[in-house]
Scaffold this active site. Structure first.
Site, PDB file in Angstrom:
ATOM      1  N   SER A  26       1.945  -6.118   7.469  1.00 57.77           N
ATOM      2  CA  SER A  26       0.491  -6.027   7.672  1.00 57.77           C
ATOM      3  C   SER A  26      -0.261  -6.738   6.550  1.00 57.77           C
ATOM      4  CB  SER A  26       0.047  -4.564   7.688  1.00 57.77           C
ATOM      5  OG  SER A  26       0.893  -3.795   8.494  1.00 57.77           O
ATOM      6  N   SER A  27       0.251  -6.602   5.324  1.00 57.78           N
ATOM      7  CA  SER A  27      -0.409  -7.231   4.189  1.00 57.78           C
ATOM      8  C   SER A  27      -0.262  -8.750   4.261  1.00 57.78           C
ATOM      9  CB  SER A  27       0.199  -6.692   2.884  1.00 57.78           C
ATOM     10  OG  SER A  27      -0.537  -7.133   1.769  1.00 57.78           O
ATOM     11  N   MET A  36      11.236  -4.546   4.213  1.00 58.72           N
ATOM     12  CA  MET A  36      10.698  -4.455   5.575  1.00 58.72           C
ATOM     13  C   MET A  36      10.963  -3.068   6.128  1.00 58.72           C
ATOM     14  SD  MET A  36      10.958  -8.105   7.125  1.00 58.72           S
ATOM     15  CE  MET A  36      12.194  -7.726   8.287  1.00 58.72           C
ATOM     16  N   GLY A  37      10.022  -2.586   6.935  1.00 58.73           N
ATOM     17  CA  GLY A  37      10.160  -1.241   7.486  1.00 58.73           C
ATOM     18  C   GLY A  37      10.146  -0.206   6.381  1.00 58.73           C
ATOM     19  N   GLY A  38       9.427  -0.508   5.310  1.00 55.44           N
ATOM     20  CA  GLY A  38       9.433   0.364   4.140  1.00 55.44           C
ATOM     21  C   GLY A  38       8.283   1.351   4.111  1.00 55.44           C
ATOM     22  N   GLY A  39       7.310   1.176   5.018  1.00 60.82           N
ATOM     23  CA  GLY A  39       6.131   2.052   4.994  1.00 60.82           C
ATOM     24  C   GLY A  39       5.159   1.679   3.899  1.00 60.82           C
ATOM     25  N   ILE A  40       5.376   0.471   3.312  1.00 56.95           N
ATOM     26  CA  ILE A  40       4.424   0.029   2.291  1.00 56.95           C
ATOM     27  C   ILE A  40       3.649  -1.194   2.782  1.00 56.95           C
ATOM     28  CG2 ILE A  40       5.509   1.135   0.303  1.00 56.95           C
ATOM     29  CD1 ILE A  40       6.892  -1.446  -0.366  1.00 56.95           C
ATOM     30  N   GLY A  41       3.766  -1.436   4.094  1.00 58.18           N
ATOM     31  CA  GLY A  41       2.828  -2.349   4.756  1.00 58.18           C
ATOM     32  C   GLY A  41       3.064  -3.829   4.547  1.00 58.18           C
ATOM     33  N   ASP A  67      -2.449  -1.199  10.428  1.00 58.94           N
ATOM     34  CA  ASP A  67      -2.669  -1.225   8.980  1.00 58.94           C
ATOM     35  C   ASP A  67      -3.332  -2.502   8.477  1.00 58.94           C
ATOM     36  OD1 ASP A  67      -1.619   1.250   8.542  1.00 58.94           O
ATOM     37  OD2 ASP A  67       0.311   0.552   7.780  1.00 58.94           O
ATOM     38  N   LYS A 123       0.860  -1.193   0.000  1.00 66.77           N
ATOM     39  CA  LYS A 123       0.000   0.000   0.000  1.00 66.77           C
ATOM     40  C   LYS A 123       0.887   1.232   0.000  1.00 66.77           C
ATOM     41  CE  LYS A 123       0.849   1.080   4.580  1.00 66.77           C
ATOM     42  NZ  LYS A 123       1.661   2.194   5.072  1.00 66.77           N
TER      43      LYS A 123
END
Ligand SMILES: C[C@](O)(CO)[C@H](O)COP(=O)(O)OP(=O)(O)OC[C@H]1O[C@@H](n2ccc(N)nc2=O)[C@H](O)[C@@H]1O
Ligand SMILES: Nc1ncnc2c1ncn2[C@@H]1O[C@H](COP(=O)(O)OP(=O)(O)OP(=O)(O)O)[C@@H](O)[C@H]1O
Length: 291
Positions: free
Chosen positions: A111-112, A103-108, A144, A19
């Site tokens: 969570s996905s 990982m830790g990329g802010g693209i989830g 998220d 995301k």
């Protein structure tokens, strides 16, 4: 479709898309330390893949290791065990992960993966579980997870769990991946974080307003992110997603995005993907339901 990480005998293979937070405003901090926010989520046609096979002995086994994440802390295993517990099923699962998202990329990514596990296992275990129940279960795993469970681009409020579906343009995005792991908890605990942005109406957002309140703090703490923003801004207006590290710009077509991607240095990996208002996971599950 199988991949090197997922064996051909996996019974179910599902995507776990990334995301973007197209904007992210922080309105305040709750007593439990979590932040009230307003954010606009859109999915990308790019993500991890998970493979699932049924086990009748109740064991949950993730066969893919992620460096630095112990088996039992992996959000995939935690999601599977929570669903198992809440549903009372005696079934278990073998799970494989083809990890493509940073990982830790802010693209989830995490969570996905968790949301795909919830929906995938609910399907495989033939559970009668509403989307509302899976979203609530997901929220206990991460702020998220619910948007990935619901699979619709959305304006999110609360801590990210109050979702209003929205129809957005679906441009192409160039997402650059600064080689640094940003800690979400660290960003949210920075004293300099803006925490008093006034709430705005969804309509003004859809007209293109908004910014990412985390960006100044992340730029200050992580030079790799700062440099990526400076570089990409030379080609296209660029913004941070979530708490970073990834930054993105949008383009009307894939060719334009690819052209800029080719001009980035090898030290700044990137990918090009199209925005999607319905997540790939949900499109795949809808196809399965039609068969
Ligand atoms: C900022 C976003 O990336 C926007 O999409 C998310 O809301 C973060 O979601 P996430 O990574 O799933 O976050 P969680 O695992 O729930 O929380 C990680 C940490 O971020 C902080 N956190 C997260 C979400 C939120 N609304 N307020 C917070 O203060 C908390 O310190 C928490 O301990
Ligand atoms: N399956 C998983 N994939 C990725 N990370 C996981 C997973 N399970 C647990 N984690 C942990 O969760 C942390 C955050 O991972 P994730 O990829 O979701 O970060 P993110 O992209 O910053 O997420 P968000 O956009 O939700 O803030 C990782 O650093 C890792 O320790």
């Amino acid at each position: 479709m199988t991949t090197h990480a997922i064996p051909a005998h996996a019974e179910l293979i599902l995507p776990a898309p990334a995301k973007l937070n197209l904007m992210l405003h922080i309105l305040g901090r709750r007593e439990d330390g979590y932040h009230e926010l307003q954010t606009l989520f859109q999915f990308l046609d790019h993500g991890d893949q998970l493979g699932f096979s049924l086990r009748d002995d109740g064991v949950i086994r993730l066969h893919t290791e992620i460096a630095g994440v112990p088996h039992d802390s992996n959000l995939i295993v935690r999601a599977a065990r929570q669903l198992q517990e809440q549903s009372g099923t005696r079934l278990g699962a073998d799970i494989w992960l083809d990890k493509r998202l940073p990982m830790g990329g802010g693209i989830g990514g995490g969570s996905s993966d968790a949301a795909t596990t919830l929906l995938g296992l609910a399907h495989l275990w033939k559970l009668d579980c509403s989307e509302d129940r899976l979203a609530a279960l997901g929220l206990s795993l991460g702020a998220d997870v619910p948007v990935f469970v619901r699979g619709r681009a959305a304006f999110a409020e609360g801590v990210g769990e109050k979702l209003t579906p929205v129809e957005l343009p679906e441009p192409w995005f160039l997402v650059a991946v600064p080689q640094v792991l940003v800690s979400t908890a660290e960003v949210f605990s920075d004293p300099e974080l803006t925490r008093d942005t006034p709430p705005i109406k969804v309509r003004s957002l859809l007209e293109g307003g908004g910014r990412n309140d985390c960006q100044p703090v992340v730029e200050k703490r992580y030079s790799a992110v700062r440099n990526a923003l400076i570089l990409l801004n030379k080609f296209v207006p660029t913004r941070l997603t979530g708490t970073g590290a990834c930054v993105f710009g949008s383009f009307p077509n894939k060719d334009d995005a690819d052209k800029v991607a080719r001009q980035l240095p090898a030290t700044l990996p990137s990918f090009v993907a199209q925005g999607a208002n319905v997540s790939m996971l949900h499109r795949t599950l809808q196809e399965l339901a039609r068969k």
